[in-house]
Design a protein around this motif. Structure first.
Motif, PDB file in Angstrom:
ATOM      1  N   GLU A  80      -1.999  -2.821   5.215  1.00  0.00           N
ATOM      2  CA  GLU A  80      -3.161  -2.646   4.351  1.00  0.00           C
ATOM      3  C   GLU A  80      -2.774  -2.927   2.896  1.00  0.00           C
ATOM      4  OE1 GLU A  80      -6.109  -2.116   5.398  1.00  0.00           O
ATOM      5  OE2 GLU A  80      -5.836  -1.379   7.442  1.00  0.00           O
ATOM      6  N   THR A  81      -3.765  -3.260   2.095  1.00  0.00           N
ATOM      7  CA  THR A  81      -3.555  -3.470   0.665  1.00  0.00           C
ATOM      8  C   THR A  81      -4.188  -2.320  -0.105  1.00  0.00           C
ATOM      9  OG1 THR A  81      -3.572  -5.870   0.903  1.00  0.00           O
ATOM     10  CG2 THR A  81      -3.978  -5.003  -1.293  1.00  0.00           C
ATOM     11  N   LEU A  82      -3.401  -1.584  -0.854  1.00  0.00           N
ATOM     12  CA  LEU A  82      -3.925  -0.466  -1.639  1.00  0.00           C
ATOM     13  C   LEU A  82      -4.334  -0.964  -3.025  1.00  0.00           C
ATOM     14  CD1 LEU A  82      -1.549   2.539  -0.821  1.00  0.00           C
ATOM     15  CD2 LEU A  82      -3.555   1.694   0.414  1.00  0.00           C
ATOM     16  N   THR A  83      -5.500  -0.516  -3.472  1.00  0.00           N
ATOM     17  CA  THR A  83      -6.004  -0.868  -4.793  1.00  0.00           C
ATOM     18  C   THR A  83      -6.449   0.408  -5.495  1.00  0.00           C
ATOM     19  OG1 THR A  83      -8.347  -1.120  -4.237  1.00  0.00           O
ATOM     20  CG2 THR A  83      -6.912  -2.971  -3.722  1.00  0.00           C
ATOM     21  N   LEU A  84      -6.820   0.265  -6.741  1.00  0.00           N
ATOM     22  CA  LEU A  84      -7.273   1.424  -7.511  1.00  0.00           C
ATOM     23  C   LEU A  84      -8.534   2.031  -6.911  1.00  0.00           C
ATOM     24  CD1 LEU A  84      -6.761   3.159 -10.037  1.00  0.00           C
ATOM     25  CD2 LEU A  84      -8.161   1.530 -11.331  1.00  0.00           C
ATOM     26  N   SER A  85      -9.358   1.213  -6.262  1.00  0.00           N
ATOM     27  CA  SER A  85     -10.632   1.704  -5.748  1.00  0.00           C
ATOM     28  C   SER A  85     -10.585   2.168  -4.295  1.00  0.00           C
ATOM     29  CB  SER A  85     -11.707   0.605  -5.879  1.00  0.00           C
ATOM     30  OG  SER A  85     -11.334  -0.546  -5.138  1.00  0.00           O
ATOM     31  N   ASN A  86      -9.550   1.745  -3.535  1.00  0.00           N
ATOM     32  CA  ASN A  86      -9.596   2.070  -2.103  1.00  0.00           C
ATOM     33  C   ASN A  86      -8.430   2.902  -1.594  1.00  0.00           C
ATOM     34  OD1 ASN A  86      -7.315   0.476  -1.747  1.00  0.00           O
ATOM     35  ND2 ASN A  86      -8.266  -0.949  -0.327  1.00  0.00           N
ATOM     36  N   TRP A  87      -7.435   3.192  -2.433  1.00  0.00           N
ATOM     37  CA  TRP A  87      -6.180   3.738  -1.915  1.00  0.00           C
ATOM     38  C   TRP A  87      -6.364   5.078  -1.204  1.00  0.00           C
ATOM     39  CZ3 TRP A  87      -3.896   8.346  -3.366  1.00  0.00           C
ATOM     40  CH2 TRP A  87      -4.376   8.958  -4.522  1.00  0.00           C
ATOM     41  N   LYS A  88      -7.152   5.950  -1.780  1.00  0.00           N
ATOM     42  CA  LYS A  88      -7.311   7.273  -1.172  1.00  0.00           C
ATOM     43  C   LYS A  88      -8.099   7.193   0.126  1.00  0.00           C
ATOM     44  CE  LYS A  88      -8.415  12.062  -2.341  1.00  0.00           C
ATOM     45  NZ  LYS A  88      -8.929  12.986  -3.395  1.00  0.00           N
ATOM     46  N   ASP A  89      -9.171   6.426   0.134  1.00  0.00           N
ATOM     47  CA  ASP A  89      -9.957   6.256   1.356  1.00  0.00           C
ATOM     48  C   ASP A  89      -9.116   5.631   2.459  1.00  0.00           C
ATOM     49  OD1 ASP A  89     -12.224   7.316   0.192  1.00  0.00           O
ATOM     50  OD2 ASP A  89     -13.040   5.365  -0.391  1.00  0.00           O
ATOM     51  N   THR A  90      -8.253   4.687   2.092  1.00  0.00           N
ATOM     52  CA  THR A  90      -7.400   4.031   3.078  1.00  0.00           C
ATOM     53  C   THR A  90      -6.416   5.022   3.699  1.00  0.00           C
ATOM     54  OG1 THR A  90      -7.551   1.907   1.906  1.00  0.00           O
ATOM     55  CG2 THR A  90      -5.719   2.180   3.446  1.00  0.00           C
ATOM     56  N   LEU A  91      -5.796   5.852   2.876  1.00  0.00           N
ATOM     57  CA  LEU A  91      -4.813   6.812   3.392  1.00  0.00           C
ATOM     58  C   LEU A  91      -5.452   7.852   4.290  1.00  0.00           C
ATOM     59  CD1 LEU A  91      -2.508   7.473   0.277  1.00  0.00           C
ATOM     60  CD2 LEU A  91      -2.187   5.839   2.132  1.00  0.00           C
ATOM     61  N   TYR A  92      -6.684   8.254   3.971  1.00  0.00           N
ATOM     62  CA  TYR A  92      -7.348   9.298   4.756  1.00  0.00           C
ATOM     63  C   TYR A  92      -8.140   8.745   5.940  1.00  0.00           C
ATOM     64  CZ  TYR A  92      -6.230  13.246   1.731  1.00  0.00           C
ATOM     65  OH  TYR A  92      -5.561  14.248   1.058  1.00  0.00           O
ATOM     66  N   ALA A  93      -8.291   7.431   6.028  1.00  0.00           N
ATOM     67  CA  ALA A  93      -9.123   6.834   7.082  1.00  0.00           C
ATOM     68  C   ALA A  93      -8.708   7.239   8.501  1.00  0.00           C
ATOM     69  CB  ALA A  93      -9.133   5.313   6.938  1.00  0.00           C
ATOM     70  N   PRO A  94      -7.402   7.235   8.845  1.00  0.00           N
ATOM     71  CA  PRO A  94      -7.035   7.596  10.225  1.00  0.00           C
ATOM     72  C   PRO A  94      -6.899   9.095  10.474  1.00  0.00           C
ATOM     73  CG  PRO A  94      -5.088   6.886   9.032  1.00  0.00           C
ATOM     74  CD  PRO A  94      -6.228   6.754   8.071  1.00  0.00           C
ATOM     75  N   VAL A  95      -7.096   9.914   9.452  1.00  0.00           N
ATOM     76  CA  VAL A  95      -6.894  11.363   9.581  1.00  0.00           C
ATOM     77  C   VAL A  95      -8.118  12.001  10.244  1.00  0.00           C
ATOM     78  CG1 VAL A  95      -6.448  13.515   8.345  1.00  0.00           C
ATOM     79  CG2 VAL A  95      -5.432  11.360   7.530  1.00  0.00           C
ATOM     80  N   GLN A  96      -7.885  12.708  11.318  1.00  0.00           N
ATOM     81  CA  GLN A  96      -8.965  13.363  12.057  1.00  0.00           C
ATOM     82  C   GLN A  96      -9.201  14.773  11.525  1.00  0.00           C
ATOM     83  OE1 GLN A  96     -10.821  11.750  14.401  1.00  0.00           O
ATOM     84  NE2 GLN A  96      -9.573   9.976  13.812  1.00  0.00           N
ATOM     85  N   PRO A  97     -10.462  15.210  11.448  1.00  0.00           N
ATOM     86  CA  PRO A  97     -10.753  16.585  10.993  1.00  0.00           C
ATOM     87  C   PRO A  97     -10.030  17.612  11.858  1.00  0.00           C
ATOM     88  CG  PRO A  97     -12.761  15.283  11.133  1.00  0.00           C
ATOM     89  CD  PRO A  97     -11.685  14.458  11.779  1.00  0.00           C
ATOM     90  N   GLY A  98      -9.431  18.587  11.213  1.00  0.00           N
ATOM     91  CA  GLY A  98      -8.730  19.647  11.931  1.00  0.00           C
ATOM     92  C   GLY A  98      -7.355  19.267  12.435  1.00  0.00           C
ATOM     93  N   ALA A  99      -6.888  18.076  12.149  1.00  0.00           N
ATOM     94  CA  ALA A  99      -5.565  17.651  12.617  1.00  0.00           C
ATOM     95  C   ALA A  99      -4.468  18.499  11.987  1.00  0.00           C
ATOM     96  CB  ALA A  99      -5.341  16.175  12.280  1.00  0.00           C
ATOM     97  N   THR A 100      -3.465  18.820  12.775  1.00  0.00           N
ATOM     98  CA  THR A 100      -2.320  19.597  12.281  1.00  0.00           C
ATOM     99  C   THR A 100      -1.049  18.754  12.192  1.00  0.00           C
ATOM    100  OG1 THR A 100      -1.842  20.338  14.539  1.00  0.00           O
ATOM    101  CG2 THR A 100      -3.241  21.774  13.171  1.00  0.00           C
ATOM    102  N   VAL A 101      -1.080  17.580  12.801  1.00  0.00           N
ATOM    103  CA  VAL A 101       0.039  16.645  12.707  1.00  0.00           C
ATOM    104  C   VAL A 101      -0.358  15.545  11.718  1.00  0.00           C
ATOM    105  CG1 VAL A 101       1.495  14.993  13.926  1.00  0.00           C
ATOM    106  CG2 VAL A 101       0.756  17.095  15.075  1.00  0.00           C
ATOM    107  N   PRO A 102       0.427  15.352  10.665  1.00  0.00           N
ATOM    108  CA  PRO A 102       0.030  14.391   9.628  1.00  0.00           C
ATOM    109  C   PRO A 102       0.068  12.941  10.102  1.00  0.00           C
ATOM    110  CG  PRO A 102       2.246  15.198   9.207  1.00  0.00           C
ATOM    111  CD  PRO A 102       1.709  16.022  10.351  1.00  0.00           C
ATOM    112  N   GLU A 103      -0.811  12.142   9.527  1.00  0.00           N
ATOM    113  CA  GLU A 103      -0.749  10.688   9.691  1.00  0.00           C
ATOM    114  C   GLU A 103       0.204  10.167   8.613  1.00  0.00           C
ATOM    115  OE1 GLU A 103      -2.149   8.761  11.920  1.00  0.00           O
ATOM    116  OE2 GLU A 103      -3.386  10.275  12.915  1.00  0.00           O
TER     117      GLU A 103
END
Length: 241
Positions: A63-86
């Motif tokens: 993936e390409t991280l930019t000023l506008s998308n970096w946070k959304d990109t990092l959190y995209a695969p994270v499932q609600p309530g997950a206890t094991v980090p992505e």
């Protein structure tokens, strides 16, 4: 009074000679402001960094991280309530201005590691941040080129651990990167304290909304020419008199 042709032609030269250094700096500064918008760093999500960064390698995509998308990109695969980090591995790279043309080898190693990661049963998400294209984000993180940032991302508001490691730009190989992952330990990585100034998510600058403004401040300092700084000093000294 009569004026000869040579006298008339000499008038512009006399006027230019009569200009004060302050006026010359002022004119340069106005020209600089006119071209400033064209040099504004990118904030969109158009891929740019590594030559093959747009290509998918099997199931593994850089993936390409930019000023506008970096946070959304990092959190995209994270499932609600997950206890094991992505886990994300982010290459901090650059070009001639930000990496002095020395990042080519680490980019090749990172691209090659994407192929090896794709062959593993389990591997981290991978991304790249180009400080040449997105200098504001690099400044906001205080991230140096030729390094890897590792994010262990959990659902908000859980704490995301961030680590980093700088590689030897001339000797690093894809095996070095993959072995660092397969070792399963963060012992060879430096941890960024969650309440430090430059933690990308929970640091003091990020918490108070100052990280991006500071990133722009340092970017402006890097692009503003020396004569413009002299003009600013001249303005300040005149206002204090």
């Amino acid at each position: 009074m009569r004026f000869s042709t040579s006298t008339v032609l000499a008038l512009p030269l006399l006027a230019a000679a009569a200009e004060s250094p302050f006026q010359q700096y002022k004119a340069k500064f106005q020209n600089f402001l006119g071209s400033f918008g064209a040099s504004t760093p990118s904030t969109d999500s158009i891929p740019h960094p590594v030559e093959s960064v747009k290509a998918k390698v099997g199931a593994k995509k850089i993936e390409t991280l930019t000023l506008s998308n970096w946070k959304d990109t990092l959190y995209a695969p994270v499932q609600p309530g997950a206890t094991v980090p992505e886990e994300w591995w982010v290459l901090i790279t650059g070009g001639n201005k930000t990496c002095f043309g020395r990042c080519e080898n680490v980019e090749k190693a990172f691209n090659a590691s994407a192929v090896e990661f794709a062959a593993l049963k389990k591997s981290p998400h991978i991304a790249a941040l180009d400080c040449e294209e997105y200098p504001v984000l690099c400044n906001a993180w205080s991230a140096g080129t030729g390094s890897i940032y590792v994010f262990d991302v959990l659902p908000e508001p859980a704490q995301t651990e961030v680590y980093w490691k700088r590689f030897n730009l001339t000797t690093v190989t894809s095996k070095d990167i993959v072995d660092l992952w397969t070792k399963g330990s963060k012992a060879d990585l430096s941890r960024i304290e969650p309440d430090s100034w430059f933690h990308p998510l929970t640091g003091k600058l990020a918490t108070y909304g100052l990280a991006v403004p500071l990133g722009y401040f340092f970017w402006i300092l890097n692009v503003i020419p020396s004569w413009a700084m002299m003009l600013i000093v001249s303005f300040l000294s005149r206002s204090m008199m």
